[in-house]
Scaffold this active site. Structure first.
Site, PDB file in Angstrom:
ATOM      1  CE1 TYR A  85     -15.992  -1.956 -64.056  1.00  0.00           C
ATOM      2  CE2 TYR A  85     -14.127  -3.667 -63.730  1.00  0.00           C
ATOM      3  CZ  TYR A  85     -15.174  -2.878 -64.723  1.00  0.00           C
ATOM      4  OH  TYR A  85     -14.863  -2.730 -65.929  1.00  0.00           O
ATOM      5  N   GLY A 101      -2.150 -12.425 -65.930  1.00  0.00           N
ATOM      6  CA  GLY A 101      -1.479 -11.211 -66.766  1.00  0.00           C
ATOM      7  C   GLY A 101      -0.596 -11.362 -67.675  1.00  0.00           C
ATOM      8  CD  GLN A 139     -14.621 -11.063 -62.010  1.00  0.00           C
ATOM      9  OE1 GLN A 139     -15.142 -10.538 -62.723  1.00  0.00           O
ATOM     10  NE2 GLN A 139     -13.376 -11.210 -61.911  1.00  0.00           N
ATOM     11  CG  LEU A 166     -11.688 -13.874 -70.465  1.00  0.00           C
ATOM     12  CD1 LEU A 166     -11.745 -15.175 -71.218  1.00  0.00           C
ATOM     13  CD2 LEU A 166     -11.164 -12.974 -70.975  1.00  0.00           C
ATOM     14  CB  THR A 167     -16.713  -8.643 -69.854  1.00  0.00           C
ATOM     15  OG1 THR A 167     -16.426  -8.509 -68.269  1.00  0.00           O
ATOM     16  CG2 THR A 167     -18.146  -8.054 -70.330  1.00  0.00           C
ATOM     17  N   GLY A 227      -6.699 -15.232 -69.832  1.00  0.00           N
ATOM     18  CA  GLY A 227      -7.881 -14.416 -70.316  1.00  0.00           C
ATOM     19  C   GLY A 227      -7.962 -14.657 -71.767  1.00  0.00           C
ATOM     20  CG  HIS A 248     -14.403  -7.760 -60.439  1.00  0.00           C
ATOM     21  ND1 HIS A 248     -13.048  -7.513 -60.154  1.00  0.00           N
ATOM     22  CD2 HIS A 248     -14.681  -7.605 -61.602  1.00  0.00           C
ATOM     23  CE1 HIS A 248     -12.604  -6.813 -61.458  1.00  0.00           C
ATOM     24  NE2 HIS A 248     -13.689  -7.241 -62.359  1.00  0.00           N
TER      25      HIS A 248
END
Length: 407
Positions: free
Chosen positions: A208, A332, A125, A30-31, A354, A203
């Site tokens: 990305y 998800g 990650q 989780l950024t 998340g 990741h």
């Protein structure tokens, strides 16, 4: 929270590769953009992870940048993130943490000590932004490197809110020798071991760098790194092997998002199925600690040019049967009930959450004790209180969410 579904499968200990976890309620990357004032993990982040480690079975860190090519804003600018007209209005990750120097390694070591002290396990990650960086970002400039991608194809969209004019994505420089970028992941894996993580998650999702190599829309190379399934898969497999050389297969995982959408990713369904069936089969031959398949999520499917980008399909059904030597995990928008049913049916071994971990620091304990999981997320401060200048300011929407009351 009441349910007639047996939730006990979520709370059975299990083995994920070489790591034993106490339950199957896992915390995904989780950024959160709290590595202020630099991209070094700080004491506030230690508290954030410690809170959640009190009940999580496994914690995967927020995405950790493998090099200085990133988004961090060096000057103070107010940044706001929210859901707007169905499209995710992003900050483009200023103040994300890295793992390329000793100060960062030391910061992560403090976080891992806290996670382990609370009884949980941690995977790092590791993350390269690829084409979705910006050449005017201060750290991108400081790196002395251009914005790299597998091909000179720009992603649509992007809102770099910390840059004048809020520019979008740019056309990247095609990397001449991808092996140079593989080396960055290997060094990040070495640094993650020094920082005390229990393993590394590569990741390879959400548009990305590795995902960019996989997708024929962002990779039109005609050399050994593009074109065929084998060539488009090569970069991801090379990265995995480099990380395995440091950690061994039992402590390496990978995250995939076959549905695409995020960062302007997605191939036609037939090509998506063909690509990921090949890539997952090759990954599974390695016998990784785990493969996590990210299901479709509207939150990760922004509207681009008036429509959503993702290629919706049931990723667990489409690819799960290919995972034989590795541990299959998913995430998800699962409900606890659905997750328990998936585990009981043998579809997956565990489930990552998340956003539920954002506003419920005791999520696993809440689920186990039938407590509500209905605390709303403070979307205004989800990716940092960028108008705040102190760590106390950054607590808002980060470490100030309530714990449930227990007997």
């Amino acid at each position: 929270m009441t349910s007639n579904i047996d939730l006990s499968p979520l709370f059975q200990p299990t083995q994920i590769g070489a790591v034993t976890v106490r339950n199957r309620v896992l915390m995904s990357a989780l950024t959160r953009n709290r590595a202020l004032p630099t991209n070094v993990p700080n004491d506030l982040m230690v508290e954030y992870y410690r809170q959640r480690a009190e009940s999580a079975g496994l914690i995967v860190s927020e995405g950790i940048l493998v090099c200085q090519q990133g988004y961090r804003a060096r000057r103070h600018i107010c940044i706001y993130s929210w859901m707007l007209s169905g499209a995710f209005s992003r900050t483009e990750w200023p103040h994300a943490p890295g793992i390329w120097n000793q100060e960062q390694i030391h910061g992560w070591k403090k976080i891992n000590d806290a996670i382990h002290g609370a009884g949980s396990k941690s995977f790092a990650q590791i993350w390269h932004l690829g084409r979705v960086s910006h050449p005017d970002a201060p750290d991108q400039i400081a790196s002395g490197q251009p914005v790299y991608g597998p091909s000179a194809i720009a992603a649509r969209g992007g809102r770099f809110r910390f840059l004048p004019g809020i520019p979008g994505y740019v056309t990247p420089t095609e990397i001449d020798d991808p092996v140079k970028l593989v080396a960055l992941y290997k060094q990040a894996a070495i640094n993650a071991k020094e920082a005390g993580f229990d393993g590394v998650e590569v990741h390879a999702a959400n548009g990305y760098l590795i995902h960019e190599f996989l997708d024929s829309g962002s990779n039109i190379r005609t050399d050994e790194w593009g074109g065929s399934l084998e060539n488009r898969s090569r970069f991801g497999l090379e990265v995995l092997q480099a990380v395995i050389d440091i950690w061994g297969t039992g402590r390496v995982g990978i995250k995939l998002s076959p549905s695409g959408g995020y960062n302007d990713m997605g191939m036609p369904l037939e090509e998506t199925l063909e690509t990921y069936k090949y890539f997952i089969t090759e990954i599974d031959r390695l016998g990784l600690a785990y493969i996590v398949l990210q299901r479709y999520s509207e939150f990760l499917d922004p509207i681009i040019d008036g429509k959503r980008r993702a290629i919706k399909h049931d990723v667990v059904h489409a690819y799960g049967h290919l995972v034989k030597k590795s541990t299959l995990l998913s995430n998800g928008d699962f409900t606890p009930e659905e997750a328990a049913e998936y585990i009981a049916a043998g579809k997956v071994v565990g489930v990552f959450w998340g956003h539920l971990w954002v506003s419920h620091p005791d999520l696993a304990k809440r689920i186990q004790n039938g407590k509500p999981i209905d605390t709303p997320i403070d979307m205004h401060n989800l990716y940092g209180n960028a108008c705040g200048t102190t760590l106390d300011d950054q607590r808002v929407g980060y470490t100030d969410y309530p714990f449930a009351e227990y007997p």
